[in-house]
Write a protein that holds these residues in place. Structure first.
Motif, short mmCIF file in Angstrom:
data_model
loop_
_atom_site.label_atom_id
_atom_site.label_comp_id
_atom_site.label_asym_id
_atom_site.label_seq_id
_atom_site.Cartn_x
_atom_site.Cartn_y
_atom_site.Cartn_z
N MET A 1 -29.30 -55.59 -70.39
CA MET A 1 -28.41 -56.43 -71.19
C MET A 1 -28.85 -57.89 -71.28
O MET A 1 -28.37 -58.64 -72.12
CB MET A 1 -26.99 -56.36 -70.63
CG MET A 1 -26.37 -54.98 -70.70
SD MET A 1 -26.28 -54.30 -72.37
CE MET A 1 -27.73 -53.25 -72.43
N ALA A 2 -29.77 -58.30 -70.43
CA ALA A 2 -30.27 -59.66 -70.53
C ALA A 2 -31.34 -59.79 -71.61
O ALA A 2 -31.68 -60.89 -72.02
CB ALA A 2 -30.85 -60.10 -69.18
N LYS A 3 -31.84 -58.65 -72.09
CA LYS A 3 -32.95 -58.67 -73.04
C LYS A 3 -32.66 -57.96 -74.35
O LYS A 3 -33.27 -58.27 -75.37
CB LYS A 3 -34.18 -58.02 -72.41
CG LYS A 3 -34.69 -58.72 -71.16
CD LYS A 3 -35.89 -57.98 -70.59
CE LYS A 3 -36.41 -58.64 -69.33
NZ LYS A 3 -37.57 -57.91 -68.76
N CYS A 4 -31.77 -56.98 -74.33
CA CYS A 4 -31.63 -56.12 -75.51
C CYS A 4 -31.16 -56.90 -76.72
O CYS A 4 -30.34 -57.82 -76.62
CB CYS A 4 -30.69 -54.96 -75.22
SG CYS A 4 -28.96 -55.31 -75.46
N GLN A 5 -31.68 -56.53 -77.87
CA GLN A 5 -31.27 -57.12 -79.13
C GLN A 5 -31.22 -56.04 -80.20
O GLN A 5 -32.02 -55.11 -80.19
CB GLN A 5 -32.25 -58.22 -79.57
CG GLN A 5 -32.24 -59.44 -78.66
CD GLN A 5 -33.15 -60.54 -79.16
OE1 GLN A 5 -33.77 -60.40 -80.21
NE2 GLN A 5 -33.22 -61.64 -78.43
N VAL A 6 -30.26 -56.15 -81.09
CA VAL A 6 -30.13 -55.22 -82.20
C VAL A 6 -30.34 -56.00 -83.49
O VAL A 6 -30.40 -57.23 -83.50
CB VAL A 6 -28.74 -54.55 -82.20
CG1 VAL A 6 -28.61 -53.61 -81.02
CG2 VAL A 6 -27.64 -55.60 -82.16
N ASN A 7 -30.43 -55.26 -84.59
CA ASN A 7 -30.63 -55.93 -85.88
C ASN A 7 -29.30 -56.06 -86.62
O ASN A 7 -28.81 -57.16 -86.85
CB ASN A 7 -31.63 -55.17 -86.74
CG ASN A 7 -32.08 -55.97 -87.94
OD1 ASN A 7 -32.76 -56.98 -87.79
ND2 ASN A 7 -31.67 -55.55 -89.13
N ALA A 8 -28.68 -54.94 -86.97
CA ALA A 8 -27.40 -54.97 -87.68
C ALA A 8 -26.61 -53.70 -87.36
O ALA A 8 -26.61 -52.75 -88.14
CB ALA A 8 -27.63 -55.10 -89.18
N PRO A 9 -25.93 -53.66 -86.23
CA PRO A 9 -25.15 -52.47 -85.87
C PRO A 9 -23.94 -52.32 -86.77
O PRO A 9 -23.17 -53.27 -86.96
CB PRO A 9 -24.74 -52.73 -84.43
CG PRO A 9 -24.72 -54.23 -84.31
CD PRO A 9 -25.81 -54.72 -85.21
N VAL A 10 -23.76 -51.13 -87.34
CA VAL A 10 -22.61 -50.90 -88.23
C VAL A 10 -21.71 -49.77 -87.77
O VAL A 10 -20.62 -49.59 -88.30
CB VAL A 10 -23.09 -50.60 -89.67
CG1 VAL A 10 -23.72 -51.83 -90.28
CG2 VAL A 10 -24.05 -49.43 -89.70
N SER A 11 -22.16 -49.00 -86.78
CA SER A 11 -21.33 -47.90 -86.27
C SER A 11 -21.65 -47.66 -84.80
O SER A 11 -22.80 -47.83 -84.38
CB SER A 11 -21.55 -46.62 -87.08
OG SER A 11 -22.91 -46.24 -87.10
N VAL A 12 -20.65 -47.28 -84.02
CA VAL A 12 -20.83 -46.98 -82.61
C VAL A 12 -19.95 -45.79 -82.24
O VAL A 12 -18.86 -45.62 -82.79
CB VAL A 12 -20.47 -48.18 -81.71
CG1 VAL A 12 -21.46 -49.31 -81.88
CG2 VAL A 12 -19.04 -48.67 -81.98
N LYS A 13 -20.43 -44.97 -81.30
CA LYS A 13 -19.64 -43.84 -80.81
C LYS A 13 -20.09 -43.50 -79.41
O LYS A 13 -21.28 -43.26 -79.16
CB LYS A 13 -19.83 -42.61 -81.72
CG LYS A 13 -18.86 -41.48 -81.39
CD LYS A 13 -17.43 -41.85 -81.74
CE LYS A 13 -16.46 -40.71 -81.51
NZ LYS A 13 -15.09 -41.07 -81.95
N ALA A 14 -19.14 -43.50 -78.45
CA ALA A 14 -19.44 -43.15 -77.07
C ALA A 14 -19.16 -41.67 -76.85
O ALA A 14 -18.06 -41.18 -77.14
CB ALA A 14 -18.59 -43.99 -76.12
N VAL A 15 -20.16 -40.95 -76.33
CA VAL A 15 -20.04 -39.52 -76.09
C VAL A 15 -20.67 -39.19 -74.74
O VAL A 15 -21.88 -39.31 -74.57
CB VAL A 15 -20.72 -38.68 -77.18
CG1 VAL A 15 -20.51 -37.19 -76.94
CG2 VAL A 15 -20.24 -39.07 -78.56
N ASP A 16 -19.84 -38.80 -73.76
CA ASP A 16 -20.34 -38.33 -72.46
C ASP A 16 -21.36 -39.28 -71.83
O ASP A 16 -22.45 -38.87 -71.43
CB ASP A 16 -20.96 -36.93 -72.60
CG ASP A 16 -19.94 -35.89 -73.05
OD1 ASP A 16 -18.76 -36.06 -72.72
OD2 ASP A 16 -20.33 -34.93 -73.72
#
Length: 508
Positions: free
Chosen positions: A305-320
């Protein structure tokens, strides 16, 4: 034994190391994260913008991905297959129905809800009239003005539709009627995301400026702000995102996707074009976990989490334990989508093993694992009680020095001991027994009954003896000359001490 059981609960926890800003993990976190990665598919497939991701109910382990005009199935072996493409105009959301055999689709541009029958491979109208926006009423006569989000509640056999026109509709699937449940022209704009709580009572919705919730059991629906601010689209100004307490945190862009990481406690929110953010309802704080990349690269940056980067997140879903993220990049005319994954773990506690619990009749609820705030209650065998003033323990979070979150029981697990050896026992810890407590003494009910009978017999005999005594006294008075006829003669009282109890019984 208590220490051994607690140590087992700690060591059994499934942990994922997470560091933020070096080795400092936020003390208020309830979730640990792994590294951000791209889902590597075996078959080459070109996604467009990914509008929604759902676990495939027909094929456990698989997921369904909805782009603007296509629904794709990704199997557990990471192969892809197109489920539906024809007659889909602008897909904004999907839901599954009939255990996954039907896929319900929100078609934004066609003003309707359609149904994809996966077995028959057909697409039909489900609600509204495609291409004809109208006001809600009977589904055969009603159009849906730009549906953005769907939510199916099996408990009520109802589907909720959130419209671009700032309305929430409830479709009763039993009688096929649609009703307007909420309408707000001022605040409720750009509602791109919605989730239900575990009890299917509170509907959490995103909107311009923040996140609110609605009590769906109330006679009149109203918004209650949860995080951010209540802003309408006319006065909304994009600003820098701000972490902090729920009411002072700010969303620089519109929250466009939400998913529960821990039901009723932690939401993961995709802030359009900017970041992935945690809305921690349990601790009342908003924090950013993955920011938008600052470079011109079309890819994304992996790492913790100190490094991660995304471009343009538009949807998320947590599964197991895995968050699937729909991310896109490229020029407006050449947008390309991809599925990113982020493993996560929440504090978990585990039940004590039966062999380690002597004289325990039961503990409830009995589950394979417990999450934060879950509790279990112990009940001892007949004649036993817990050796403490409590019979319930609760799973809470703890923190390793290296920043890893795990779950522990908040108190030592109760131990059942023989109740008679305890001066004070917790009432709820002992199973109902046949003992009767009299002045602090545990007495057998049979002995109490026998004692009562003996006492009653002695009382009857004493009363009978007194009656015999009175009769004899009267007879002796009559034998005295003039006895009872002269008031001047003093009657000689009989001395009670001279008459024995045995004599009274014999004379009787």
């Amino acid at each position: 034994m208590e220490k051994a059981v607690n140590l087992l609960a700690v060591l059994s926890s499934v942990l994922i190391h997470f560091t933020e800003s070096g080795n400092n993990q936020r003390l208020d976190t309830l979730v640990s994260f792994g590294q951000l990665q791209e889902l590597e598919l075996k078959s080459s497939f070109s996604f467009e913008t990914i509008e929604d991701i759902e676990p495939d109910q027909l094929q456990p382990g698989g997921i369904l991905v909805a782009t603007s005009n296509t629904i794709i199935k990704i199997s557990p072996n990471l192969t892809t297959d197109v489920i539906a493409v024809a007659n889909l105009s602008t897909v904004t959301d999907i839901e599954q129905f009939n255990n996954g055999s039907d896929i319900i689709v929100a078609d934004f541009a066609e003003f309707c809800i359609t149904k994809v029958d996966r077995k028959k491979n057909t697409i039909t109208e489900f609600a509204g009239i495609c291409g004809k926006p109208m006001e809600p009423g009977n589904t055969k006569d009603s159009g849906l003005n730009k549906p953005e989000k769907l939510l199916y509640v099996a408990e009520e056999n109802a589907m909720f539709y959130i419209l671009f026109s700032k309305k929430i509709l409830k479709h009763n699937l039993t009688n096929d009627q649609i009703t307007v449940m909420y309408y707000d022209k001022e605040v409720f704009s750009d509602a791109y995301a919605a989730v239900m709580d575990s009890k299917n009572r509170y509907l959490y919705v995103s909107h311009t400026g923040g996140i609110s919730k609605i009590d769906t059991k109330a006679s009149v629906w109203s918004l209650e702000l949860v995080a951010g601010t209540n802003l309408n689209s006319s006065n909304f100004q994009r600003s820098q995102s701000k972490d902090g307490p729920l009411t002072t945190a700010r969303f620089g862009e519109i929250p466009n996707a939400m998913t529960w990481l821990i039901k009723d406690q932690v939401l993961l929110v995709s802030e359009h074009g900017r970041a992935l953010r945690i809305v921690n309802l349990e601790d009342g704080v908003v924090s950013t976990i993955c920011k938008r990349q600052q470079s011109e690269q079309s890819g994304f940056i992996t790492g913790n989490m100190a490094k991660c980067q995304v471009n343009a997140p538009v949807s998320v879903k947590a599964v197991d334990g895995v968050v699937y993220i729909g991310d896109f990049y490229g020029k407006p005319a050449e947008l390309k989508g991809r599925v990113l994954t982020l493993h996560y773990s929440q504090p978990k506690c585990y039940p004590p093993e039966a062999k380690d619990l002597k004289n325990v009749l039961s503990f409830t609820p009995n589950k394979n694992e417990y999450i934060n705030k879950d509790s279990i209650k112990f009940r001892c065998d007949n004649g036993y009680g817990v050796n403490s003033s409590y019979d319930t323990v609760t799973c809470v979070r703890a923190l390793f020095d290296n920043g890893t979150v795990y779950g522990v029981w908040d108190k030592p697990l109760p131990v059942c001991e023989v109740a008679i050896n305890k001066k004070r026992m917790h009432k709820a810890d002992v199973t109902p027994s046949n003992k009767i407590n009299i002045f602090g003494l545990e007495l057998d009910p049979v002995m109490v009954i026998v004692s009562s009978v003996v006492g009653t017999v002695i009382h009857i005999v004493a009363v009978a003896a007194f009656i015999v005594y009175r009769r004899r006294h009267r007879k002796e008075e009559q034998l005295i000359p003039g006895g009872g006829n002269s008031s001047s003669e003093m009657k000689q009282p009989i001395q009670m001490g001279s008459l024995k109890f045995k004599d009274l019984l014999n004379k009787a």
